[in-house]
Structure formats: C-alpha cells, structure tokens
Design an enzyme around this catalytic site. Structure first.
Site, PDB file in Angstrom:
ATOM      1  CD  GLN A   1      42.069  49.712  31.339  1.00 23.70           C
ATOM      2  OE1 GLN A   1      40.936  49.555  30.940  1.00 23.70           O
ATOM      3  NE2 GLN A   1      42.409  50.711  32.153  1.00 23.70           N
TER       4      GLN A   1
ATOM      5  CD  GLU B   1      38.436  50.347  40.085  1.00 27.37           C
ATOM      6  OE1 GLU B   1      39.340  50.809  40.820  1.00 27.37           O
ATOM      7  OE2 GLU B   1      38.306  50.673  38.887  1.00 27.37           O
TER       8      GLU B   1
END
Lengths: 578, 206
Positions: A130, A67
């Site tokens: 998450q 990312e």
C-alpha cells in the site's frame, strides 16, 4: 487518558509533554476548530485511528464507504459551513481514491485538509504494501502538500496546512504522514495556529489606483453588467456585494458556484450565466459597455467562444488570485484583492444610480425565455413529468430555504436554473470538475455543516449509481438527507449532445437502474417512486416531512433537453432557445 | 521589462528567461515543472541553485514562448506557496552564460592542433590534461559553445556536456531587500509591485 486530554487541548496550560505524533495531530485539529472528520481507516493510518479512539467525544468521525465519498463529504461540509473540511484516508488506494475529490476541490476552491497515512519512512520507495507516491500524484490537484516523516514536524505543518487551505483563494491541502511519525513520541509544547508564511501572499495588496479607475468606468457606464462568482461567497462578502449592487443599480448575473450570494428573487438578480444560463444575461453580455466580474474566473462554460465574448465591453475584474487576471479575458481594470475589502471601497466611490431601461432589456429577454422554455418546463399540463416542475414544486414547499446539493448533468442545470435560493451557501454543486457522484456524499457533509437546515440532494439516475454506497454512511450516522432522484433512464446530458450534435446516435447513454427505493430500503432509508403529476406535491411533502433521510425517485420524461443552450464553440449571444 | 521590448514581434515566440526565487523545499521542482508540462510547454533549460541569500533558491528557466504565455506561466509559478517571486525577461534584458566541458584525446590534440591556439581562439581553458585525454572548459552563449564542438569534432571529441543557462537580470537590485519585505507580516508595495502600475519602471513583475 481522559484527564490528560483535557490538559492537552488547552495548549496554554502545557509546558512540554511527551505525546505521539498521532495525538499531536488530533490536538491540532481540535485547536483549529475541527469537530467532524470524514474518513476511512487502513493499515498505514492505524496509529492515528488508535489515538482517535480516545478522542471520540471531541472529534466526530464519520465512517464513509469509500474515500471519494469521504472527500466529497468534506467538500459539502466546507461549502455550507465555511470551515475547513477534514478528511482521513490510509496510504495507497485510500489516498488515490481522494484524487477526484482533490481535483474537484482545487478547481472549485474548497478549503480541505486531507490527512493520509503513509508507510514507514524507511520503506519509502521500496514498493512496500500500500505504498503510493501520494505527494507526486496529488501535486497538480492540491494548493499545497507535504510529507511528514518526523513527529516533531506535525504541529507546525498542520498549522500551515489549515492556514493555506482557508486563506486567500482557498483550496485543498494534503498532508501525508508516515507511520513511524504517527507512532513516534516527542516533546510537545502546544499548538500555535499559523498566520504568516513568508513566501505566501494569500491576498494581493489593494491599490487605490485600481479602485478609482474602476469607479470612474462604472460611473460613466450606460449599460454596465455585473457577473459574480463563488469569490463573493468564499470572501464572505455577500452583504458588501449586495450593497454594491443596490447602490449601483446594475443588473447582476451569477455563475453556478456564485448562486445564492444574493437571493434569487432580488430585483437586480437577472439570472444565471453560461451554457445553460438565462437568455438575457448571455445575449446582453455582448451588449454591455462595462462588464464587472467579481470573484469569478471566466470559465469556458460561462464565456462560450472567447474571441466573441464581450469584445465591446471594458472589463473590470475583481479577484483575489492575480493569476486569474487576463487568464481568459483581457481586463481593462484589474482590481486585485480580497473582495470583502475591494467591494466596499468601490461602493464608496460610485454614484447611486438606476438603470431602468437597461434592466428592462433583461426582463424583456426573460419574457422570451419564459414563453419559449420556462413555462413549458415548470408548468406542463400534459405528457410525462419534467425536471423543472419537480424543482418548481420543491421551491414552493421549501420556500427557498433548503440547501440544494446537485450532482452533474441535466438535473444539475435544471436545478441551478430553477431552484429558489434565499440565502448564501445554499447551492452546493461540482462546478469546475463536473464530478458525477458528487451529490450524495457532498449532501452528507453539507448537512453536518448546516445541521439546522434542510438538505436536498438532487441527483440523476447515472450519478447516483456512482456513489450510492454512501447510503451506508447515511444509515450508520443517522444523518438527515433528502435524496431526490430525477430519473430519465438516460445519461441525459450526453444523450442531449448526441441528439443535437451527433445525429441522434445514442452511444452508450441508455443506462439501466436498480429499484432505487428498494436499494434505499435495504439501507433502512424510506423511499418512494412516482411518475404521476398529481403525486409530485404530496411526495415532496412526504420527503420533507419525514423524520430522517428519505429517497424520492421521480420518473421524468426520457428525452427532454435543457434549454437555453450555448452550443460549444458558439458565442454567448448565439444562445439557442430550442 | 518585456513590455519595453516592443522591438520584438508582439505576438511572436521568443526566448524568455524566467527567474524564480523560492524556499528550499522538497517537491517544489516538480510543482514548478508541472506548470509547464500541463500546458505541453518544453523547458529548454533549467538551472536551480542556492541564491545569494541563505535558504533561498533561485531557478533559471528558459522557454521559447510568447510573452502572453510566459506571463501566465509566471503568475501560476508565483502562486505556489513556496515561491517568493518570479521575474521574466527576454534575452536582451539579461546577461547569460552556459558552461561547457569537452573531452578530447590528448595525443591527437597535441599532434594535429595546437592546444594553445584552440584555447586562445575560443576563450577556453584546459581543466585537466592527462596522457589519455584533455578536458576543456568554456562559457558563453549557445552558439559559442556549439562552435567549439564543431572545431573539436575532427579531433575525436569523446564527450561533451553543457550546463543549463544562468542569467543575471540587468535591471535588478537583487533580492535581499525584497526578502526582508516578505518576512514582514504586512508587506509593503515592494512585494505587491505589479506590471500594470510599474509600467514606468525599467523592471516590473507580476
């Protein structure tokens, strides 16, 4: 689905239609003119990726390898194209991996809209799988952020996100969307771009009084000096700026983010400011009588010791962000406003002038610098290769037409000092944050933002190893990026400081590298490594001529130092040539 | 405003009252708070509540800092997307109050001190009188509310709480008219007022 999409992308034809939050998001992106997204899927953003499956024709999604690579690519895209970079990431680690890029984009005023997935709204605060408090983590490094928990909010919030990201002083915006909102169907009635938020003033009102006062100061000045930054580029005011410089006849120097706003070889462009900037601009900052700062923020790497910075000068500061006025340097005349508007207003009121003698002073200092530093750096005849001669040969071959993307460290300073730039949006670097690993992914984005230009990523051996997984992105997307590694087998800038200020105590700067050409080959990217002076031109030519990406490693001398240098804690006029 | 306060040491620290008008938005408190914490500046008092205008919130923040630092802080706050306007004032420029509540055992108070006298002397009033305890309330400056603690301490003060400071700016016309300016797409000078040009007025902002 294909036909339904066509209807949707044209909101004027739509009454209301039931769509999911994910579809509403993608429609919003299309209406905002997004054509490329850098992203990485994951659990909490799966509904958006599922919707994206049907939008493959309209939205080019580039799958990155991390990312951080995604957001740096978004930055590179925004910096060359002038558009808003769009980045997708999932919740938790996906989102936290964006933080470095957000901080980088925040300090360098890069317009981004980052979309992160989030766990279902009913799971918020339960330490779900998450789940991370992305909004609070990213608050200090975003211009604005917002968490969407209901699909009906999506059109309005995305329109605000784009408006905030690109207006005024640009910056990164993060929108966190819970999974339920991505899935939820709602009555969608089209997308209206935002152009006003009552609590948000993108640019301060221009006050004529300031313009008049500034013009008076400039007209009376004997030794005026212009220093400009990225604001000129972000404000798309390059033409206005050039006209101002040429009418005023004032010597002008740039911060590294401002590089290229007027061409390197413009007769009034006197070079680079700051710690490793040119000799004249630094010394003469403390001699000018009027200092005109345009779209720059007096970073400590530019000013050196503040209490000895331009104390003799009256300071005119043009900035769109009122909080920059008097932040570091006390201003005599603050010209608040968008420089696209303030510069022409100022140009109208100033007298056509030449400052021959004053300009000559800069050129005299140049001569000193050429003799003491530049000549040896650019035209060595013996010994190991220098970074400077590689950049010099690159200039000769590209004629200054390439987009130069640099990482952080010695090679960055050398590239910024010596790269020839003919046009704006040609120098992409991590200026404020100094993010190693920026260049490779940023170059990918830069190429998407400027597909018709040659993009050369100049990277050190240290920085390259921070994000080299993005070679995978290059491989898969087939994007054409030239990678030039200047390998000195050291973390060179830290080593330089250790040599100069820590008595040669080289503490953990000796970095080993893999065979970069073999690494590139593993990704199907052609490469070559050279260490002979006679190979520089042919190897650079081979890199530039190659169809598709190419990695060229140049082995340069190990212990070269970047000079001139303003040592930390010193005044700009105490700049050292050796 | 604070420019008019040349009586104070120009570079010295003093108390400043920062008044912030904002949208009512989740997360904005954090956005404002981190502007202080990033610079390691302690917030002495913080009050946030709805203003006289529906949907607009008002923050009162008290810090002990120099004018230069407070000006920079205020500009950073005003830069936030959901912040409409920031003012900063010295204590001389505002009327301010804090509210304090004191819980004391009723029997001791009744026995050893005349409740009535305490109330009268300290401008306090009894909010609740129960068999077991009595709650007094007073408003005033820090020294005044502190003084009553000292007085009540010997009588077995059980619990004490003080609110954040609320402050009214002496030279303020309120926010209604300004808000209407903000709502226009092209705001007039009212919104863009600033300290350089508004030197002549009694009050100015960023």
């Amino acid at each position: 689905m294909e036909t339904e999409q066509k209807e949707l992308s044209n909101p004027a034809e739509v009454e209301t239609i039931e769509v999911s939050g994910s579809v509403a998001l993608l429609e919003a992106l299309i209406t905002e003119g997004t054509d490329v997204i850098f992203g990485y899927p994951g659990g909490a953003i799966m509904p958006i990726y599922d919707a994206l499956y049907d939008y493959k024709e309209k939205l080019n999604h580039i799958l990155v390898r991390h990312e951080q690579g995604g957001i740096h690519a978004g930055q590179g895209f925004a910096r060359t194209s002038g558009k808003v970079g769009v980045v997708f990431a999932t919740s938790g680690p996906g989102a936290t991996n964006l933080v470095t890029g957000l901080a980088d984009a925040m300090i360098d005023s890069t317009p981004l809209v980052c979309i992160t997935g989030q766990v279902f709204a009913h799971l918020l605060g339960t330490d779900a799988f998450q789940e991370t408090d992305v909004i609070n983590i990213t608050t200090p490094v975003t211009k604005w952020n917002y968490q969407i928990t209901d699909a009906t909010e999506i059109p309005e919030i995305i329109s605000k996100a784009f408006y905030i990201a690109r207006s005024g002083r640009p910056g990164p915006v993060l929108i966190d969307i819970t999974k339920n909102a991505q899935i939820q169907k709602f009555d969608y009635s089209g997308y209206t771009p935002c152009n006003h938020i009552r609590s948000y003033r993108p640019k301060p009102l221009i006050r004529k009084e300031y313009i008049i006062q500034a013009a008076e100061l400039i007209n009376q000045a004997k030794k005026p000096f212009i220093i400009w930054g990225q604001g000129v580029i972000l404000g798309e005011a390059e033409q206005e700026f050039k006209a101002f410089v040429e009418k005023s006849g004032i010597p002008s120097a740039w911060t590294i983010l401002g590089a290229g706003a007027i061409p390197t070889d413009h007769p009034l462009n006197v070079g680079m400011l700051g710690m490793h900037g040119n000799y004249g601009p630094n010394v003469l900052t403390n001699e000018c009588d009027v200092l005109i700062a345009i779209g720059m923020r007096f970073d400590d790497r530019v000013t050196g010791r503040l209490d000895k910075y331009a104390k003799q000068a009256k300071v005119i500061h043009l900035d769109i962000d009122p909080s920059e006025i008097d932040k570091n340097v006390q201003t005599t005349v603050p010209v608040w406003g968008d420089c696209k508007e303030t510069i022409p207003a100022l140009t109208d009121l100033i007298k056509q002038k030449e400052h021959k003698e004053w300009l000559q002073k800069f050129r005299d200092f140049d001569q000193n610098e050429i003799e003491a530093v530049i000549h040896n750096e650019l035209h060595p005849t013996s010994g190991e290769l220098t970074m400077g001669e590689v950049i010099h040969q690159l200039n000769v071959l590209t004629k200054g037409e390439a987009v130069i993307v640099t990482d952080v460290g010695q090679h960055q300073m050398v590239a910024c000092r010596y790269a020839k730039l003919n046009s704006t949006r040609s120098n992409i670097t991590s200026g404020g944050l100094g993010t190693m690993g920026f260049a490779l992914p940023a170059a990918i984005g830069a190429k998407f933002g400027a597909p018709n230009r040659t993009v050369v990523a100049i990277i050190g051996d240290g920085g390259f190893q921070m994000t080299l997984q993005e070679l995978g992105t290059i491989m898969q997307s087939g994007i054409d990026v030239k990678i030039l590694i200047l390998n000195n087998r050291f973390l060179g800038m830290v080593r330089q400081w250790q040599e100069l200020f820590n008595e040669h105590r080289y503490s953990f700067v000796d970095i080993a590298s893999p065979d970069f050409v073999a690494v590139a080959a593993a990704y199907g990217i052609k490469g070559r490594s050279i260490s002979e002076r006679s190979d520089i031109t042919t190897a650079l030519q081979e890199m530039l001529n190659n169809k598709g990406s190419f990695l060229l490693e140049v082995m340069v001398t190990k212990e070269n130092n970047v000079f001139p240098m303003v040592p930390q804690g010193c005044s700009v006029s105490e700049i050292r040539l050796k | 405003m604070s420019n008019q306060n040349d009586t104070e040491k120009p570079s010295g620290k003093q108390e400043y009252n920062i008044t912030v008008y904002t949208e009512n938005q989740i997360g904005l408190l954090n956005r404002i708070a981190i502007i202080f914490t990033r610079r390691k500046i302690n917030i002495h008092s913080l009050n946030t509540s709805p203003s006289e205008i529906e949907s607009i919130h008002r923050f009162n923040i008290v810090v002990h800092e120099t004018e230069d630092v407070v000006r920079k802080l205020s500009r950073q706050i005003e830069k936030q997307v959901e912040v409409l306007k920031v003012y900063f004032n010295t204590n001389e420029d505002v009327i301010w109050q804090e509210l304090a509540l004191y819980k004391v055992p009723t029997d001791i108070i009744a026995e050893k001190a005349s409740v009535e006298r305490l109330l009268r002397e300290n401008g306090a009033r009894a909010v609740v009188i129960r068999k077991d305890y009595t709650v007094f309330e007073t408003t005033g400056h820090r020294e005044e509310t502190d003084a009553l603690i000292k007085i009540l301490q010997p009588f077995g003060l059980i619990e004490f709480v003080r609110s954040a400071r609320v402050a009214i700016i002496k030279d303020s016309d309120g926010f209604n008219r300004k808000l209407r300016e903000f709502e226009k797409a092209e705001p007039g000078e009212e919104v863009a007022e600033n300290e350089y040009l508004n030197n002549g007025q009694k009050i100015f902002t960023m």
